[in-house]
Write a protein that holds these residues in place. Sequence first.
Motif, mmCIF file in Angstrom:
data_model
loop_
_atom_site.group_PDB
_atom_site.id
_atom_site.type_symbol
_atom_site.label_atom_id
_atom_site.label_comp_id
_atom_site.label_asym_id
_atom_site.label_seq_id
_atom_site.Cartn_x
_atom_site.Cartn_y
_atom_site.Cartn_z
ATOM 1 N N SER A 1 0.825 -1.204 0.000
ATOM 2 C CA SER A 1 0.000 0.000 0.000
ATOM 3 C C SER A 1 0.868 1.266 0.000
ATOM 4 O O SER A 1 2.087 1.214 0.171
ATOM 5 C CB SER A 1 -0.890 0.001 1.240
ATOM 6 O OG SER A 1 -0.090 0.166 2.401
ATOM 7 N N ARG A 2 0.208 2.391 -0.122
ATOM 8 C CA ARG A 2 0.907 3.679 -0.034
ATOM 9 C C ARG A 2 1.520 3.848 1.359
ATOM 10 O O ARG A 2 2.619 4.367 1.501
ATOM 11 C CB ARG A 2 -0.060 4.817 -0.357
ATOM 12 C CG ARG A 2 0.617 6.148 -0.525
ATOM 13 C CD ARG A 2 -0.386 7.218 -0.995
ATOM 14 N NE ARG A 2 0.262 8.508 -1.057
ATOM 15 C CZ ARG A 2 0.770 9.059 -2.146
ATOM 16 N NH1 ARG A 2 0.696 8.405 -3.293
ATOM 17 N NH2 ARG A 2 1.346 10.232 -2.109
ATOM 18 N N TYR B 1 3.420 4.459 -7.313
ATOM 19 C CA TYR B 1 2.245 3.857 -6.701
ATOM 20 C C TYR B 1 1.061 4.069 -7.635
ATOM 21 O O TYR B 1 0.878 5.152 -8.187
ATOM 22 C CB TYR B 1 1.950 4.526 -5.352
ATOM 23 C CG TYR B 1 0.695 4.018 -4.685
ATOM 24 C CD1 TYR B 1 0.715 2.848 -3.942
ATOM 25 C CD2 TYR B 1 -0.506 4.699 -4.815
ATOM 26 C CE1 TYR B 1 -0.437 2.364 -3.344
ATOM 27 C CE2 TYR B 1 -1.660 4.222 -4.222
ATOM 28 C CZ TYR B 1 -1.619 3.054 -3.487
ATOM 29 O OH TYR B 1 -2.756 2.570 -2.904
ATOM 30 N N ASN B 2 0.273 3.021 -7.852
ATOM 31 C CA ASN B 2 -0.970 3.213 -8.590
ATOM 32 C C ASN B 2 -2.115 2.646 -7.764
ATOM 33 O O ASN B 2 -1.936 1.704 -7.002
ATOM 34 C CB ASN B 2 -0.905 2.622 -10.008
ATOM 35 C CG ASN B 2 -0.789 1.123 -10.034
ATOM 36 O OD1 ASN B 2 -1.595 0.425 -9.425
ATOM 37 N ND2 ASN B 2 0.204 0.613 -10.746
ATOM 38 N N THR B 3 -3.269 3.243 -7.916
ATOM 39 C CA THR B 3 -4.406 2.869 -7.081
ATOM 40 C C THR B 3 -4.931 1.474 -7.381
ATOM 41 O O THR B 3 -5.602 0.879 -6.551
ATOM 42 C CB THR B 3 -5.550 3.892 -7.231
ATOM 43 O OG1 THR B 3 -5.876 4.002 -8.619
ATOM 44 C CG2 THR B 3 -5.157 5.244 -6.683
#
Length: 184
Positions: A41-42, A79-81
């Motif tokens: 995750s972020r 980072y991509n959602t």
Amino acid sequence: MSNTPLNPEHVRVTPEGARMMTLSRLNEILDAWESLTWPASRADAAAFRDRFGWTPDPRESLLFTSDVIPERSSSYIVYNTFGGVAGLMFYLAAHLDPHDKKQCDKAYSYYNEYLEQRLQNRLASKRTFDKSCVELISHDKILYFLGGAADKITLSLNSPSETGNLLDFLDRKARGELEDWERE
């Protein structure tokens, strides 16, 4: 940005002024990346950055300082959602003399040999693009892209899902299964 001085345990400075990450520090970073729980995750990305004492950029926290260039934002996490953390890019060496090709080649070879030795029993594939770029993929689908240019050496790491997407794309391309719009 940061006024953090170079840490001699993490970076050595050559007599010519080049900055090079120590192999022990690189090993520490790679161990942490390889042990992340995927998808990450972020928040995992921020914890990874903070673990190494890298200072986040005030404009974007996934852009940050690094060991080799602590005075400005020079490294980043992608980072991509949809898939979480996709990659990490950071400097292994900087301030190499751009007029001294041997210096860059020597630094590139130093890190390339280390990565190949580290991945010796886990290496699934290797592609060399020219004398200063190599892509190594481990059996657990982590991609290591080492690149050297006139005054720097960088390492990009991809997550297993991102590497899997790349491998699927290359496989489809090799079989001629790409759609027309993907070829343009």
